[in-house]
Design a protein around this motif. Structure first.
Motif, PDB file in Angstrom:
ATOM      1  N   PRO A   1      48.965  21.665  31.418  1.00 33.15           N
ATOM      2  CA  PRO A   1      47.690  21.115  31.893  1.00 33.15           C
ATOM      3  C   PRO A   1      46.600  22.157  32.096  1.00 33.15           C
ATOM      4  CG  PRO A   1      49.335  21.047  33.640  1.00 33.15           C
ATOM      5  CD  PRO A   1      50.037  21.519  32.389  1.00 33.15           C
ATOM      6  N   ILE A   2      46.981  23.388  32.457  1.00 34.67           N
ATOM      7  CA  ILE A   2      45.999  24.453  32.699  1.00 34.67           C
ATOM      8  C   ILE A   2      46.592  25.780  32.221  1.00 34.67           C
ATOM      9  CG2 ILE A   2      44.786  25.801  34.465  1.00 34.67           C
ATOM     10  CD1 ILE A   2      44.530  23.302  36.095  1.00 34.67           C
ATOM     11  N   ALA A   3      45.780  26.592  31.566  1.00 31.59           N
ATOM     12  CA  ALA A   3      46.176  27.939  31.166  1.00 31.59           C
ATOM     13  C   ALA A   3      45.519  28.930  32.127  1.00 31.59           C
ATOM     14  CB  ALA A   3      45.743  28.222  29.735  1.00 31.59           C
ATOM     15  N   THR A   4      46.268  29.918  32.548  1.00 33.51           N
ATOM     16  CA  THR A   4      45.749  30.921  33.478  1.00 33.51           C
ATOM     17  C   THR A   4      45.456  32.215  32.726  1.00 33.51           C
ATOM     18  OG1 THR A   4      47.051  29.931  35.250  1.00 33.51           O
ATOM     19  CG2 THR A   4      46.203  32.146  35.632  1.00 33.51           C
ATOM     20  N   VAL A   5      44.218  32.691  32.860  1.00 36.47           N
ATOM     21  CA  VAL A   5      43.759  33.888  32.161  1.00 36.47           C
ATOM     22  C   VAL A   5      43.375  34.945  33.189  1.00 36.47           C
ATOM     23  CG1 VAL A   5      42.031  34.829  30.581  1.00 36.47           C
ATOM     24  CG2 VAL A   5      42.938  32.516  30.211  1.00 36.47           C
ATOM     25  N   LEU A   6      44.008  36.105  33.086  1.00 39.57           N
ATOM     26  CA  LEU A   6      43.665  37.228  33.940  1.00 39.57           C
ATOM     27  C   LEU A   6      42.512  37.986  33.297  1.00 39.57           C
ATOM     28  CD1 LEU A   6      46.003  39.660  35.725  1.00 39.57           C
ATOM     29  CD2 LEU A   6      44.241  40.586  34.239  1.00 39.57           C
ATOM     30  N   VAL A   7      41.485  38.280  34.076  1.00 40.96           N
ATOM     31  CA  VAL A   7      40.330  39.046  33.592  1.00 40.96           C
ATOM     32  C   VAL A   7      40.234  40.311  34.429  1.00 40.96           C
ATOM     33  CG1 VAL A   7      37.843  39.052  33.195  1.00 40.96           C
ATOM     34  CG2 VAL A   7      39.124  36.919  32.966  1.00 40.96           C
ATOM     35  N   TYR A   8      40.359  41.466  33.752  1.00 40.97           N
ATOM     36  CA  TYR A   8      40.299  42.753  34.440  1.00 40.97           C
ATOM     37  C   TYR A   8      39.065  43.536  34.010  1.00 40.97           C
ATOM     38  CZ  TYR A   8      41.061  47.735  35.199  1.00 40.97           C
ATOM     39  OH  TYR A   8      40.888  49.051  35.549  1.00 40.97           O
ATOM     40  N   SER A   9      38.260  43.897  35.003  1.00 41.12           N
ATOM     41  CA  SER A   9      37.140  44.815  34.813  1.00 41.12           C
ATOM     42  C   SER A   9      36.715  45.306  36.186  1.00 41.12           C
ATOM     43  CB  SER A   9      35.953  44.137  34.124  1.00 41.12           C
ATOM     44  OG  SER A   9      34.875  45.056  34.000  1.00 41.12           O
ATOM     45  N   ASP A  10      36.309  46.563  36.262  1.00 41.76           N
ATOM     46  CA  ASP A  10      35.773  47.067  37.520  1.00 41.76           C
ATOM     47  C   ASP A  10      34.349  46.571  37.751  1.00 41.76           C
ATOM     48  OD1 ASP A  10      34.691  48.663  35.473  1.00 41.76           O
ATOM     49  OD2 ASP A  10      34.451  50.378  36.813  1.00 41.76           O
ATOM     50  N   ASP A  11      33.760  45.955  36.749  1.00 38.83           N
ATOM     51  CA  ASP A  11      32.377  45.468  36.797  1.00 38.83           C
ATOM     52  C   ASP A  11      32.369  43.941  36.942  1.00 38.83           C
ATOM     53  OD1 ASP A  11      29.738  44.746  36.330  1.00 38.83           O
ATOM     54  OD2 ASP A  11      29.505  46.044  34.586  1.00 38.83           O
ATOM     55  N   ALA A  12      31.860  43.471  38.074  1.00 42.73           N
ATOM     56  CA  ALA A  12      31.832  42.030  38.333  1.00 42.73           C
ATOM     57  C   ALA A  12      31.015  41.274  37.289  1.00 42.73           C
ATOM     58  CB  ALA A  12      31.282  41.752  39.736  1.00 42.73           C
ATOM     59  N   SER A  13      29.962  41.895  36.763  1.00 40.79           N
ATOM     60  CA  SER A  13      29.146  41.193  35.763  1.00 40.79           C
ATOM     61  C   SER A  13      29.910  41.033  34.440  1.00 40.79           C
ATOM     62  CB  SER A  13      27.808  41.907  35.532  1.00 40.79           C
ATOM     63  OG  SER A  13      27.999  43.170  34.950  1.00 40.79           O
ATOM     64  N   THR A  14      30.773  41.982  34.109  1.00 40.76           N
ATOM     65  CA  THR A  14      31.605  41.835  32.906  1.00 40.76           C
ATOM     66  C   THR A  14      32.603  40.703  33.095  1.00 40.76           C
ATOM     67  OG1 THR A  14      31.354  44.166  32.316  1.00 40.76           O
ATOM     68  CG2 THR A  14      33.239  42.996  31.353  1.00 40.76           C
TER      69      THR A  14
ATOM     70  N   ASP B   1      39.010  44.920  30.125  1.00 32.84           N
ATOM     71  CA  ASP B   1      37.805  45.674  29.779  1.00 32.84           C
ATOM     72  C   ASP B   1      38.182  47.122  29.458  1.00 32.84           C
ATOM     73  OD1 ASP B   1      35.308  46.851  29.572  1.00 32.84           O
ATOM     74  OD2 ASP B   1      34.705  46.389  31.638  1.00 32.84           O
ATOM     75  N   GLY B   2      38.023  47.492  28.204  1.00 30.38           N
ATOM     76  CA  GLY B   2      38.336  48.847  27.771  1.00 30.38           C
ATOM     77  C   GLY B   2      37.419  49.899  28.375  1.00 30.38           C
ATOM     78  N   GLU B   3      36.294  49.482  28.936  1.00 29.76           N
ATOM     79  CA  GLU B   3      35.323  50.413  29.508  1.00 29.76           C
ATOM     80  C   GLU B   3      35.463  50.557  31.020  1.00 29.76           C
ATOM     81  OE1 GLU B   3      33.242  52.074  27.290  1.00 29.76           O
ATOM     82  OE2 GLU B   3      34.542  51.024  25.871  1.00 29.76           O
ATOM     83  N   SER B   4      36.480  49.938  31.620  1.00 25.47           N
ATOM     84  CA  SER B   4      36.678  50.036  33.068  1.00 25.47           C
ATOM     85  C   SER B   4      37.037  51.456  33.472  1.00 25.47           C
ATOM     86  CB  SER B   4      37.791  49.094  33.528  1.00 25.47           C
ATOM     87  OG  SER B   4      37.349  47.775  33.523  1.00 25.47           O
ATOM     88  N   ALA B   5      36.755  51.759  34.740  1.00 27.44           N
ATOM     89  CA  ALA B   5      37.112  53.062  35.293  1.00 27.44           C
ATOM     90  C   ALA B   5      37.647  52.844  36.702  1.00 27.44           C
ATOM     91  CB  ALA B   5      35.880  53.968  35.317  1.00 27.44           C
ATOM     92  N   PRO B   6      38.572  53.603  37.176  1.00 26.83           N
ATOM     93  CA  PRO B   6      39.181  54.755  36.524  1.00 26.83           C
ATOM     94  C   PRO B   6      40.294  54.380  35.537  1.00 26.83           C
ATOM     95  CG  PRO B   6      40.086  54.549  38.719  1.00 26.83           C
ATOM     96  CD  PRO B   6      39.035  53.469  38.563  1.00 26.83           C
ATOM     97  N   ALA B   7      40.832  53.177  35.645  1.00 23.93           N
ATOM     98  CA  ALA B   7      41.890  52.751  34.714  1.00 23.93           C
ATOM     99  C   ALA B   7      41.259  51.892  33.627  1.00 23.93           C
ATOM    100  CB  ALA B   7      42.969  51.978  35.452  1.00 23.93           C
ATOM    101  N   GLY B   8      41.126  52.440  32.433  1.00 22.95           N
ATOM    102  CA  GLY B   8      40.537  51.700  31.322  1.00 22.95           C
ATOM    103  C   GLY B   8      41.487  50.635  30.798  1.00 22.95           C
ATOM    104  N   GLY B   9      40.918  49.590  30.240  1.00 19.67           N
ATOM    105  CA  GLY B   9      41.707  48.476  29.745  1.00 19.67           C
ATOM    106  C   GLY B   9      42.699  48.841  28.663  1.00 19.67           C
TER     107      GLY B   9
END
Length: 133
Positions: free
Chosen positions: A3-16, A61-69
């Motif tokens: 019924p629902i798929a769960t997607v994790l979104v990782y970025s240090d930037d809230a706008s991303t 997000d591959g551009e995240s810091a300090p741990a890049g995606g």
């Protein structure tokens, strides 16, 4: 179909993270279930969410810091049993080889193109949900 798929979104930037949510929408394609998002801004939050289970796909997000995606992707592929598929946000098309190195199943470039992101995410969800069925 679930019924629902769960997607994790990782970025240090809230706008991303917001761009990813808006690009994917409530349902990235008609043949996949609606999605709900789990947002993470740090590597420990990503690892905790994945260890808890229930994640169907990840957008990192591959551009995240300090741990890049890219590094996060490679780490979770090594450490998480039955790791969900990963869509990597990369800075430039030339970075696609790094996405391959990180073992991501798909990659799209910054800035987020809603059509490309929704299409790539839907493809990952189709594969994941067909394996789990």
């Amino acid at each position: 179909m679930r019924p629902i798929a769960t997607v994790l979104v990782y970025s240090d930037d809230a706008s991303t993270r917001e761009q990813v949510r808006l690009a994917a929408g409530r349902r990235p394609a008609a043949d996949v279930p609606p999605v709900e998002f789990v947002e993470c801004a740090t590597l420990p939050a990503v690892l905790s969410a994945l260890e808890d289970g229930g994640i169907d796909a990840c957008v990192l997000d591959g551009e995240s810091a300090p741990a890049g995606g890219m590094g996060v992707c490679r780490q979770i592929k090594d450490e998480i049993f039955r790791c969900p598929p990963v869509l990597l946000l990369i800075g430039r098309p030339q970075d696609a080889w790094l996405a391959t190195w990180s073992r991501a199943e798909a990659a799209v470039t910054h800035p987020v193109d809603p059509l490309a992101l929704a299409d790539a995410l839907a493809g990952l969800l189709r594969k994941r949900l067909s394996v789990d069925a």
